[in-house]
Design a protein around this motif. Sequence first.
Motif, PDB file in Angstrom:
ATOM      1  N   LYS A 496     -43.163  24.425 -45.665  1.00  0.00           N
ATOM      2  CA  LYS A 496     -42.736  24.334 -44.274  1.00  0.00           C
ATOM      3  C   LYS A 496     -43.250  23.072 -43.597  1.00  0.00           C
ATOM      4  N   LYS A 497     -44.519  22.713 -43.870  1.00  0.00           N
ATOM      5  CA  LYS A 497     -45.085  21.509 -43.263  1.00  0.00           C
ATOM      6  C   LYS A 497     -44.392  20.257 -43.791  1.00  0.00           C
ATOM      7  N   ALA A 498     -44.092  20.242 -45.085  1.00  0.00           N
ATOM      8  CA  ALA A 498     -43.412  19.085 -45.668  1.00  0.00           C
ATOM      9  C   ALA A 498     -42.032  18.899 -45.051  1.00  0.00           C
ATOM     10  N   VAL A 499     -41.317  19.993 -44.831  1.00  0.00           N
ATOM     11  CA  VAL A 499     -39.993  19.914 -44.219  1.00  0.00           C
ATOM     12  C   VAL A 499     -40.097  19.380 -42.792  1.00  0.00           C
ATOM     13  N   THR A 500     -41.060  19.888 -42.040  1.00  0.00           N
ATOM     14  CA  THR A 500     -41.243  19.439 -40.655  1.00  0.00           C
ATOM     15  C   THR A 500     -41.590  17.952 -40.596  1.00  0.00           C
ATOM     16  N   ASP A 501     -42.499  17.526 -41.458  1.00  0.00           N
ATOM     17  CA  ASP A 501     -42.949  16.129 -41.444  1.00  0.00           C
ATOM     18  C   ASP A 501     -41.874  15.157 -41.913  1.00  0.00           C
ATOM     19  N   GLN A 502     -40.827  15.659 -42.566  1.00  0.00           N
ATOM     20  CA  GLN A 502     -39.783  14.797 -43.122  1.00  0.00           C
ATOM     21  C   GLN A 502     -38.742  14.394 -42.088  1.00  0.00           C
ATOM     22  N   THR A 503     -38.779  14.976 -40.909  1.00  0.00           N
ATOM     23  CA  THR A 503     -37.719  14.764 -39.917  1.00  0.00           C
ATOM     24  C   THR A 503     -37.497  13.291 -39.608  1.00  0.00           C
ATOM     25  N   LYS A 504     -38.560  12.542 -39.345  1.00  0.00           N
ATOM     26  CA  LYS A 504     -38.412  11.133 -39.007  1.00  0.00           C
ATOM     27  C   LYS A 504     -37.834  10.345 -40.180  1.00  0.00           C
ATOM     28  N   VAL A 505     -38.252  10.683 -41.373  1.00  0.00           N
ATOM     29  CA  VAL A 505     -37.741   9.985 -42.560  1.00  0.00           C
ATOM     30  C   VAL A 505     -36.241  10.182 -42.685  1.00  0.00           C
ATOM     31  N   TRP A 506     -35.774  11.423 -42.499  1.00  0.00           N
ATOM     32  CA  TRP A 506     -34.339  11.687 -42.583  1.00  0.00           C
ATOM     33  C   TRP A 506     -33.573  10.904 -41.522  1.00  0.00           C
ATOM     34  N   ASN A 507     -34.117  10.837 -40.320  1.00  0.00           N
ATOM     35  CA  ASN A 507     -33.452  10.078 -39.261  1.00  0.00           C
ATOM     36  C   ASN A 507     -33.411   8.584 -39.601  1.00  0.00           C
ATOM     37  N   ASP A 508     -34.497   8.075 -40.167  1.00  0.00           N
ATOM     38  CA  ASP A 508     -34.521   6.661 -40.555  1.00  0.00           C
ATOM     39  C   ASP A 508     -33.497   6.368 -41.647  1.00  0.00           C
ATOM     40  N   ILE A 509     -33.396   7.276 -42.619  1.00  0.00           N
ATOM     41  CA  ILE A 509     -32.412   7.103 -43.701  1.00  0.00           C
ATOM     42  C   ILE A 509     -30.998   7.113 -43.137  1.00  0.00           C
ATOM     43  N   GLU A 510     -30.749   8.036 -42.214  1.00  0.00           N
ATOM     44  CA  GLU A 510     -29.415   8.161 -41.630  1.00  0.00           C
ATOM     45  C   GLU A 510     -29.034   6.918 -40.833  1.00  0.00           C
ATOM     46  N   ASN A 511     -29.993   6.330 -40.128  1.00  0.00           N
ATOM     47  CA  ASN A 511     -29.690   5.242 -39.200  1.00  0.00           C
ATOM     48  C   ASN A 511     -29.866   3.847 -39.774  1.00  0.00           C
ATOM     49  N   THR A 512     -30.372   3.747 -41.006  1.00  0.00           N
ATOM     50  CA  THR A 512     -30.559   2.431 -41.621  1.00  0.00           C
ATOM     51  C   THR A 512     -29.301   2.015 -42.376  1.00  0.00           C
ATOM     52  N   GLN A 513     -28.731   0.908 -41.977  1.00  0.00           N
ATOM     53  CA  GLN A 513     -27.546   0.371 -42.639  1.00  0.00           C
ATOM     54  C   GLN A 513     -27.961  -0.727 -43.611  1.00  0.00           C
ATOM     55  N   LEU A 514     -27.707  -0.507 -44.871  1.00  0.00           N
ATOM     56  CA  LEU A 514     -28.026  -1.505 -45.892  1.00  0.00           C
ATOM     57  C   LEU A 514     -26.838  -2.446 -46.051  1.00  0.00           C
ATOM     58  N   ILE A 515     -27.110  -3.741 -45.983  1.00  0.00           N
ATOM     59  CA  ILE A 515     -26.040  -4.744 -46.002  1.00  0.00           C
ATOM     60  C   ILE A 515     -26.006  -5.435 -47.357  1.00  0.00           C
ATOM     61  N   LYS A 516     -24.863  -5.427 -47.941  1.00  0.00           N
ATOM     62  CA  LYS A 516     -24.684  -6.102 -49.215  1.00  0.00           C
ATOM     63  C   LYS A 516     -24.806  -7.615 -49.003  1.00  0.00           C
ATOM     64  N   PRO A 517     -25.650  -8.299 -49.815  1.00  0.00           N
ATOM     65  CA  PRO A 517     -25.819  -9.748 -49.616  1.00  0.00           C
ATOM     66  C   PRO A 517     -24.546 -10.523 -49.949  1.00  0.00           C
ATOM     67  N   LYS A 518     -24.341 -11.603 -49.187  1.00  0.00           N
ATOM     68  CA  LYS A 518     -23.185 -12.444 -49.454  1.00  0.00           C
ATOM     69  C   LYS A 518     -23.418 -13.247 -50.719  1.00  0.00           C
ATOM     70  N   LYS A 519     -22.399 -13.355 -51.508  1.00  0.00           N
ATOM     71  CA  LYS A 519     -22.505 -14.116 -52.742  1.00  0.00           C
ATOM     72  C   LYS A 519     -22.558 -15.600 -52.429  1.00  0.00           C
ATOM     73  N   GLU A 520     -23.618 -16.267 -52.942  1.00  0.00           N
ATOM     74  CA  GLU A 520     -23.767 -17.695 -52.655  1.00  0.00           C
ATOM     75  C   GLU A 520     -22.680 -18.496 -53.354  1.00  0.00           C
ATOM     76  N   LYS A 521     -22.167 -19.431 -52.634  1.00  0.00           N
ATOM     77  CA  LYS A 521     -21.132 -20.302 -53.182  1.00  0.00           C
ATOM     78  C   LYS A 521     -21.762 -21.327 -54.117  1.00  0.00           C
ATOM     79  N   VAL A 522     -21.248 -21.381 -55.325  1.00  0.00           N
ATOM     80  CA  VAL A 522     -21.770 -22.335 -56.313  1.00  0.00           C
ATOM     81  C   VAL A 522     -21.085 -23.671 -56.138  1.00  0.00           C
ATOM     82  N   ILE A 523     -21.912 -24.741 -55.960  1.00  0.00           N
ATOM     83  CA  ILE A 523     -21.346 -26.103 -55.779  1.00  0.00           C
ATOM     84  C   ILE A 523     -21.366 -26.831 -57.114  1.00  0.00           C
TER      85      ILE A 523
END
Length: 523
Positions: A496-523
């Motif tokens: 029960k304590k682990a579930v309660t303490d996980q709330t912020k982590v779940w919110n952070d996971i939900e709200n964090t947008q991971l951005i795919k890096p742009k492919k560098e142009k080869v000259i």
Amino acid sequence: MTRYLMGIDNGGTSTKVAIYDLTGIEVEKCTIYTKVLTPYKYWTERDMEELKRVNFSAIREVLVKSNVDPKDIIGISVTGHGNGLYLIGENGVIVRNGIISTDNRAHDVVEKWLSNEKYETEVRPRTYATIWSSQPASLLRWLDKNEPDIYSKTKYVFMVTDLIRYWLTNEPGFEISNASGTSLFNQDTEDYDERVFTFFGIEKWMNKMPELIASSDKAGEITKEVSEKTGLAQGTPVAGGLMDISASALSTGLTNHNQLSIVTGTWSINQYIDSEISVVKDLFMTTDYPIKGEYLLTEASPTSGSNLTWFVETFLKDHSKLLELTENKDDIYDYCSKLVETIQPWESNLIFYPFIFGSNSGVTNSTAGFIGVTKSTTIAEFINAIYEGVCFAHKAHVKKLLKINENVLNSPIRIAGGITNSEVWLQMFADVFQRPLELVNVKENGALGTSMAAGVMSGAFPDFKTATENMVEISRTIYPNSELAEVYEAKYQLYKKAVTDQTKVWNDIENTQLIKPKKEKVI
């Protein structure tokens, strides 16, 4: 002439059809699995054309395997997962994929409703329930925003029980135990509630709701077309049916007050019946029970035995070492129980949240996970943590029921469902709850329970209580080990304590947008 009843049960991943005699003996059954479609995050859908084919195939197969004369089947009844959404247009046209009860796409909609103070004054006093994301109200509101053309294409709003019955009889209807669990039904007036539809912003959908019918009402007959496709006798009467939680409760013989019924499967179902109800904030659901004057009070979430199925399918089914030890899929589950037998409760503090298909944490975006993994953690400990996590999820629900009725654990717990195939898991449930478990001699809870509606409809039984007395058998009792009470209570508090303490982590996971890096142009 021996008379028979047929029960049809459509869960989230399978269709089960079983034939019973009037003493509850299962003559034959057939199970066919269906594919779950997950095109986007939080979505769980199914192809309704496949669903129709599978139901007809399962009926045809069970008739062939049983050698029962279809004319000796005196009644048919359907059950299935509660809520979700199945839409039918003119002339039976399928509008879109069906939505299963584990769908969570509308969780943002639900959060807004529950944060509105008017929900507690205008909705809960009528529905006696808590709205959640895969109920029709939530999904219809989501469709209005994201697929607005769906409304004009729809003639009937169904849940899966009503859909299958419609396909069998060509008669539309919305069964009352199902309707009472939708958060669209007024428990006092026993009808749809226009004010609730208006609060949810879906008042126009009232025009698409079929007429309400009772569980044991005759809702139609097998049509000529269905008879030709399934082998059923044309004209066989079909009952209104039941919501799966009511069918499961009946299959455990739940007819007395202060008696707890637990059913394990995809959903953790924990429930009791009462003749009086009151408005209780956060109670999952209060629904009509088919026994006259009784209500079913339910705490439930998709946090039960299917978490083990996920683990086996994801990590074990292709494990070469396990394949050498097992000849088939069922043997792998036996092997899991044998591994758990090697772990003493005090030997591992590994915690598992059984939230693969949904949660009961109170946080809508919560997900599953293990806490406490080290380099020395064994496969036995992982599986043991899953077994315990499922027990603890059930216990969390029962704790909420105890706040409403402190006497609900005064008698042995009636238990049924998938975990009853594991002696180790059964004993763990008894030890976690520190209560005796009465094991019901039933393989298919939903099919047996709903077949009783066919029995009452056909006149084989005068009422549902008589049906349970004739068709439900308690096979044995599992007793708890009192010496383990303290260690399991300590582990439950860790959980029960682990579930309660996980709330912020779940919110952070939900709200964090991971951005795919742009492919560098080869000259």
